[in-house]
Structure formats: C-alpha cells, structure tokens
Design a protein around this motif. Structure first.
Motif, PDB file in Angstrom:
ATOM      1  N   UNK A  31      32.728  22.393  42.710  1.00 62.35           N
ATOM      2  CA  UNK A  31      32.050  22.637  41.435  1.00 62.35           C
ATOM      3  C   UNK A  31      32.728  23.708  40.586  1.00 62.35           C
ATOM      4  N   UNK A  32      33.504  24.599  41.200  1.00 60.93           N
ATOM      5  CA  UNK A  32      34.180  25.607  40.384  1.00 60.93           C
ATOM      6  C   UNK A  32      35.500  26.019  41.032  1.00 60.93           C
ATOM      7  N   UNK A  33      36.447  26.391  40.156  1.00 53.54           N
ATOM      8  CA  UNK A  33      37.732  26.968  40.565  1.00 53.54           C
ATOM      9  C   UNK A  33      37.906  28.259  39.775  1.00 53.54           C
ATOM     10  N   UNK A  34      38.157  29.353  40.486  1.00 51.31           N
ATOM     11  CA  UNK A  34      38.347  30.656  39.847  1.00 51.31           C
ATOM     12  C   UNK A  34      39.776  31.134  40.103  1.00 51.31           C
ATOM     13  N   UNK A  35      40.420  31.623  39.060  1.00 47.92           N
ATOM     14  CA  UNK A  35      41.728  32.267  39.208  1.00 47.92           C
ATOM     15  C   UNK A  35      41.518  33.778  39.103  1.00 47.92           C
TER      16      UNK A  35
ATOM     17  N   UNK B  48      39.020  41.245  32.203  1.00 51.91           N
ATOM     18  CA  UNK B  48      38.290  42.183  33.068  1.00 51.91           C
ATOM     19  C   UNK B  48      39.156  43.434  33.209  1.00 51.91           C
ATOM     20  N   UNK B  49      38.573  44.595  32.977  1.00 51.84           N
ATOM     21  CA  UNK B  49      39.352  45.823  32.785  1.00 51.84           C
ATOM     22  C   UNK B  49      40.135  46.282  34.002  1.00 51.84           C
ATOM     23  N   UNK B  50      39.637  46.025  35.202  1.00 52.34           N
ATOM     24  CA  UNK B  50      40.307  46.511  36.417  1.00 52.34           C
ATOM     25  C   UNK B  50      40.089  45.513  37.547  1.00 52.34           C
ATOM     26  N   UNK B  51      40.871  45.673  38.612  1.00 51.80           N
ATOM     27  CA  UNK B  51      40.714  44.785  39.762  1.00 51.80           C
ATOM     28  C   UNK B  51      39.374  45.008  40.460  1.00 51.80           C
ATOM     29  N   UNK B  52      38.891  46.252  40.456  1.00 48.22           N
ATOM     30  CA  UNK B  52      37.589  46.512  41.057  1.00 48.22           C
ATOM     31  C   UNK B  52      36.489  45.797  40.285  1.00 48.22           C
ATOM     32  N   UNK B  53      36.584  45.809  38.947  1.00 49.85           N
ATOM     33  CA  UNK B  53      35.616  45.087  38.135  1.00 49.85           C
ATOM     34  C   UNK B  53      35.717  43.581  38.370  1.00 49.85           C
ATOM     35  N   UNK B  54      36.944  43.107  38.614  1.00 56.02           N
ATOM     36  CA  UNK B  54      37.118  41.692  38.942  1.00 56.02           C
ATOM     37  C   UNK B  54      36.347  41.339  40.216  1.00 56.02           C
ATOM     38  N   UNK B  55      36.477  42.204  41.234  1.00 58.43           N
ATOM     39  CA  UNK B  55      35.798  41.938  42.504  1.00 58.43           C
ATOM     40  C   UNK B  55      34.282  41.884  42.312  1.00 58.43           C
ATOM     41  N   UNK B  56      33.762  42.822  41.531  1.00 61.14           N
ATOM     42  CA  UNK B  56      32.311  42.860  41.310  1.00 61.14           C
ATOM     43  C   UNK B  56      31.852  41.627  40.537  1.00 61.14           C
ATOM     44  N   UNK B  57      32.612  41.244  39.489  1.00 62.10           N
ATOM     45  CA  UNK B  57      32.267  40.050  38.722  1.00 62.10           C
ATOM     46  C   UNK B  57      32.380  38.803  39.579  1.00 62.10           C
ATOM     47  N   UNK B  58      33.414  38.775  40.437  1.00 61.04           N
ATOM     48  CA  UNK B  58      33.613  37.634  41.327  1.00 61.04           C
ATOM     49  C   UNK B  58      32.431  37.475  42.267  1.00 61.04           C
ATOM     50  N   UNK B  59      31.969  38.574  42.833  1.00 64.93           N
ATOM     51  CA  UNK B  59      30.829  38.517  43.750  1.00 64.93           C
ATOM     52  C   UNK B  59      29.591  37.972  43.052  1.00 64.93           C
TER      53      UNK B  59
ATOM     54  N   UNK C  40      43.350  37.386  51.424  1.00 67.00           N
ATOM     55  CA  UNK C  40      42.723  37.849  52.669  1.00 67.00           C
ATOM     56  C   UNK C  40      41.702  38.950  52.399  1.00 67.00           C
ATOM     57  N   UNK C  41      42.104  39.961  51.621  1.00 63.08           N
ATOM     58  CA  UNK C  41      41.217  41.114  51.413  1.00 63.08           C
ATOM     59  C   UNK C  41      39.976  40.723  50.612  1.00 63.08           C
ATOM     60  N   UNK C  42      40.111  39.821  49.650  1.00 56.98           N
ATOM     61  CA  UNK C  42      38.946  39.415  48.859  1.00 56.98           C
ATOM     62  C   UNK C  42      37.994  38.561  49.673  1.00 56.98           C
ATOM     63  N   UNK C  43      38.540  37.726  50.555  1.00 57.33           N
ATOM     64  CA  UNK C  43      37.691  36.954  51.455  1.00 57.33           C
ATOM     65  C   UNK C  43      36.831  37.886  52.303  1.00 57.33           C
ATOM     66  N   UNK C  44      37.430  38.941  52.822  1.00 58.59           N
ATOM     67  CA  UNK C  44      36.685  39.913  53.625  1.00 58.59           C
ATOM     68  C   UNK C  44      35.664  40.659  52.755  1.00 58.59           C
ATOM     69  N   UNK C  45      36.055  41.023  51.555  1.00 53.82           N
ATOM     70  CA  UNK C  45      35.141  41.721  50.633  1.00 53.82           C
ATOM     71  C   UNK C  45      33.897  40.880  50.350  1.00 53.82           C
ATOM     72  N   UNK C  46      34.083  39.593  50.084  1.00 49.59           N
ATOM     73  CA  UNK C  46      32.948  38.722  49.773  1.00 49.59           C
ATOM     74  C   UNK C  46      32.017  38.571  50.970  1.00 49.59           C
ATOM     75  N   UNK C  47      32.592  38.500  52.153  1.00 49.39           N
ATOM     76  CA  UNK C  47      31.739  38.432  53.356  1.00 49.39           C
ATOM     77  C   UNK C  47      30.939  39.720  53.510  1.00 49.39           C
TER      78      UNK C  47
END
Length: 504
Positions: free
Chosen positions: A298-302, A209-220, A241-248
C-alpha cells in the motif's frame, strides 16, 4: 495457436495484461521486439509463455541474480521443471550438469557475464536457441541507469547463436535509451511496444524534513498510521538496519531489514515472510523488490531520494499492483544531496587511482578475479569504474576474452579517463533531473512524464503534493480490520497445525 488457452493452462490467468499478447505474438512471428512495460504489469509472461510454446531453448539475460533464482523457483513450484539459472551463485557441479543437459531445458536464465565464457557459448551453439530475452535492457545503454558493460557484448554472442529473435524489455527508458538499446543489440525491423510509465493509482508525496532525526520521527508516525504492507528504501545498508531497529523500539511489529550484504538464505527468508504477510514492513536498499510479486503493498517510502527518476519510478511501482490506490512518500533535505554526490564519487577515479589500475593491467598477462578485486581494494575503486576501464581496453584491442596484450599507460590513459568522466557526467545529469523534480511546484506526475517524453492525458483525482495530496487520506480508518488475507490464511494454517499436533 490459442494463446488464451495456453496462458490459462500454464499460468492460470484467463486474460492477458496490457501489452502482453501483442509482444508474445510478435516474438512468435520471429520479430525483434523492444518493449517498455511499467513495473508490476507482468513482464515475465511476455517471454515465459513463448518459451514454453517453443521447441527450443530461450535464454533470459538478467543482471539480477536474486530475481533469476526467484523466477526459477516460482516456475518449478508451478510444475514447470525444464528451467535453470547460470550465474555466479551456481555451484561448479550444478553448472557442469546444466551445460551438459542444455537440450533438456526450455528456459535458461543467465547473467551477462556468463555469456562471456567461451565454453558456455560453444555449448549453447550446439542446441536450438529460439529466443534471446534481454531483461532490464536499459543496462545496455551508457545513458541508462545501472549501466553494465557486459550488456554491450551481447550482440556478437547473438550472432554466433544464429541471430534468434530478441526481446529487449525494460520498465523505464527515455527516448535516448530506447534508441541506444536498438543500436547496441542490433535489432532488425524491430516491433516496439512502449507503454506509459505512469501509475495513476499511486499518489506521489514529496516532503522536506529538516534533519534525519525528524525523518525518523515522521517515519514512525507514518508507519503507525498508514495501511500496510509497506516498503522503505534507503541509500545505505547501515540506514536500513538501524531504522528497522528504531521502528521496532518504537513498538512497530512485523518490521525487518534487507540488503545485498546479507546471506542469501536470510534474504530469501525475509522475502518469503513478507510475501506471506508475516512481515508488514521492509527497510531495505534497492536490492529488495525485483521479483517481489506482492500485489497488496500500500505504500513505498524513500527515506533518502534515489539517484535518478528511473529508480524512483521502478521502486514506487512495487505498490498497488492489485489496482487499488496506494501512496509513495519521499523525504529529502540538503544532507541527502551531499550523500548522493558522495555515492556518485565512488565511480570516479583520480589520476593516481587510474594510473595505478592501468599499470597493473598493462603487463600483458591474465589477472584472476581475486587479483582484480585486490587491485580495486588497494585503490578504493568501485566495480562499475573498474568494469568501464576494462571495457574501454577491450574496445582498443588490448583485451580479448582472457588474452591481455601489453600496452603503454600513456597511450590509453586519455581515452579511458574521458570515458570515465562521461559516465559520471551522465549520472550527475540524472541526479540533477531528480532534484529538479523534487523541488518543483508543478504537478509531479506531469513533470516525470515529460522526462520520459510523455504527456499526462488523464490526471487522477488524488495526484501529488503539488496538486494538494494529503497523506492523511491514506491513514487507517479507526476500527477497521487491517489484517491482510495472507495473515488470515497464516493464522488458520497455524491453528490447523495445533489441532494436528493434538491428534498425534
């Protein structure tokens, strides 16, 4: 002795899992045992059942304080009361009470550091220690992940306690680490039970994934599409912590974070909510997962790759313990490799740092833990690096228990520097293996098994990215009911409470 009957009476299981019965029988015969069982296959039964069938005390050495507390709590809740834990989280009053009543217990969980206390060992020597269990045994090896210098001091303690049978057990260990475990623990005529690290029901997906922002979008997208529950691993607490807040903020419910910097009570609450189905997703560091016996993940994501394949295998092994198919997803980009190198650098010491530490230790007087922490903080030294420095000084005879001898810095500097460099070199080798696996176009499953000196005999139909895996095949089916059994149970319990309140 009817082991099946004992298994059912104590734990409610009618059958043993792979390897459990053989390991237990060897221990009961008084043999030393080296066992490697994949994460999620019930390692704790291998020593808990022999302990309950014995007339003495079984010591379980573990570096994982939260896991100790979880297992003690679980055993007590199942009616097994003669169990306790001794570690840095135990209050002084509780510690004194446990030590004074050692002959009352069947199972005692200890940190390796606790066994360096002369007072503790002297008291243990007055009771019948029937087994010593070394959990996470790879920690004893300089070549294994999570190297702990205090694990190297266990063999002399075992001798003082009369050399009771020893079980060294781990989920991941290369051939080199297995040999080191046997040598360092001085296991005799050892019975070995080494089972494949492969988890055929867990598909392995690796995605650049090209960038951390793209990671966040793909993760969502994945979180919204995949069947849960799930775990997302991060290299740092800040990212968890920050990704947990982002997903919420993206509208995903039942999401929280977990890491070692949180209060113990908060960590325990989040873990229990996840176990009960009140939370569906945990954003966490590697501090989460040990002892989390939840079968339907059912899934584990790194979000970032781990530092080594051993950690990767252990962490994805939290998925699919119910035997149903699950998926592991690993994101990566060039920034992740830089982050990994920066984390490794925390265990390195330059000449100024090392000479400063050695100068402080060379004075020949005992330093308290607060004083040692102050030295580390002053030169930005990691706990691991400091423990290696102390360990090498012990090997050279300058430290025994709390008795320091004065020394010249120039006399010890070259050897200690060499050992620190060797430690970092081992970590870097494992990191290179991790990234070679990430980048390969070969079958991911075959390559990771070769790393552990295994061969892939039966390739699963749904295997890995290199073999055509599609993450979309793990998406929720439209209109399907994704509520877990635990959620249904929780809903019914809450409804019952409402009716009960109405009757007051």
């Amino acid at each position: 002795m009817n082991l099946h009957k004992a298994l059912y009476e104590w734990f409610g299981y009618s059958e043993f899992r792979m390897g459990q019965k053989e390991i237990i029988e060897s221990l009961l015969k008084g043999k030393d045992v080296l066992a490697m069982l994949p994460t999620g296959t019930g390692k704790s039964i291998c020593y808990q059942l022999p302990a309950l069938l014995s007339d003495g005390l079984t010591l379980v050495i573990s570096p994982l304080l939260s896991l100790m507390q979880d297992q003690v709590q679980e055993l007590r809740s199942n009616g097994i009361k003669r169990v306790a834990a001794l570690n840095g989280m135990t209050s002084s009053d509780e510690r004194d009470e446990i030590i004074q009543q050692l002959d009352h217990y069947q199972l005692l969980y200890l940190s390796p550091e606790m066994l360096q206390s002369e007072w503790v060992v002297a008291r243990l020597n007055r009771v019948n220690v029937c087994y010593i269990i070394v959990d996470e045994a790879h920690c004893i090896s300089h070549w294994g992940k999570s190297f702990r210098t205090d694990y190297r001091k266990l063999a002399p303690v075992r001798k003082r306690l009369g050399n009771p049978p020893c079980l060294a057990i781990t989920a991941t260990a290369t051939k080199l680490v297995q040999t080191d475990i046997i040598q360092q623990l001085e296991l005799n005529s050892v019975a070995t039970y080494l089972y494949s690290v492969d988890r055929p029901t867990i598909a392995q997906h690796v995605q650049e994934v090209s960038s951390n922002q793209m990671k966040l979008e793909q993760l969502s997208e994945y979180v919204g599409s995949l069947t849960g529950p799930g775990i997302i691993y991060f290299q740092t607490r800040k990212w968890a912590e920050s990704t947990s807040e982002y997903l919420r903020q993206q509208g995903h419910n039942g999401v929280s974070h977990y890491h070692g910097g949180m209060l113990h009570e908060d960590r325990l609450l989040i873990q229990q909510q996840f176990m009960c189905g009140q939370l569906q997703l945990i954003c966490c560091t590697s501090a989460f997962g040990m002892g989390v016996n939840k079968s339907d993940i059912r899934y584990v994501i790194h979000f970032q790759p781990p530092l080594d394949l051993e950690s990767y295998l252990q962490e994805i092994g939290r998925a699919g313990r119910d035997g149903k198919r699950s998926v592991s997803i690993l994101f990566y980009n060039h920034e992740d490799l830089l982050l990994s190198h920066s984390m490794i650098q925390k265990d390195t010491l330059d000449e100024f740092q090392l000479r400063t530490i050695l100068t402080e230790l060379s004075q020949g007087h005992f330093l308290s833990e607060p004083e040692e922490r102050s030295i580390c903080a002053a030169v930005h030294c990691s706990d691991t690096a400091f423990s290696i420095v102390k360990h090498e000084l012990e090997n050279e005879g300058y430290l025994y228990k709390n008795d320091w001898k004065a020394f010249r810095v120039e006399d010890v500097y070259p050897l200690v520097k060499q050992k620190l460099d060797e430690h970092v070199s081992v970590i870097e080798d494992r990191l290179r293996s991790m990234w070679k696996w990430i980048k390969t176009d070969q079958c991911k499953r075959e390559m990771i098994l070769r790393y552990f000196s295994e061969e892939l005999v039966n390739k699963p139909e749904v295997c890995c990215t290199s073999c055509g895996l599609r993450v979309e095949d793990f998406y929720k089916h439209e209109g399907s009911d994704q509520r877990s059994e635990s959620n249904v149970k929780d809903w019914r319990e809450q409804l019952n409470l409402v009716f009960m309140k109405g009757q007051i």
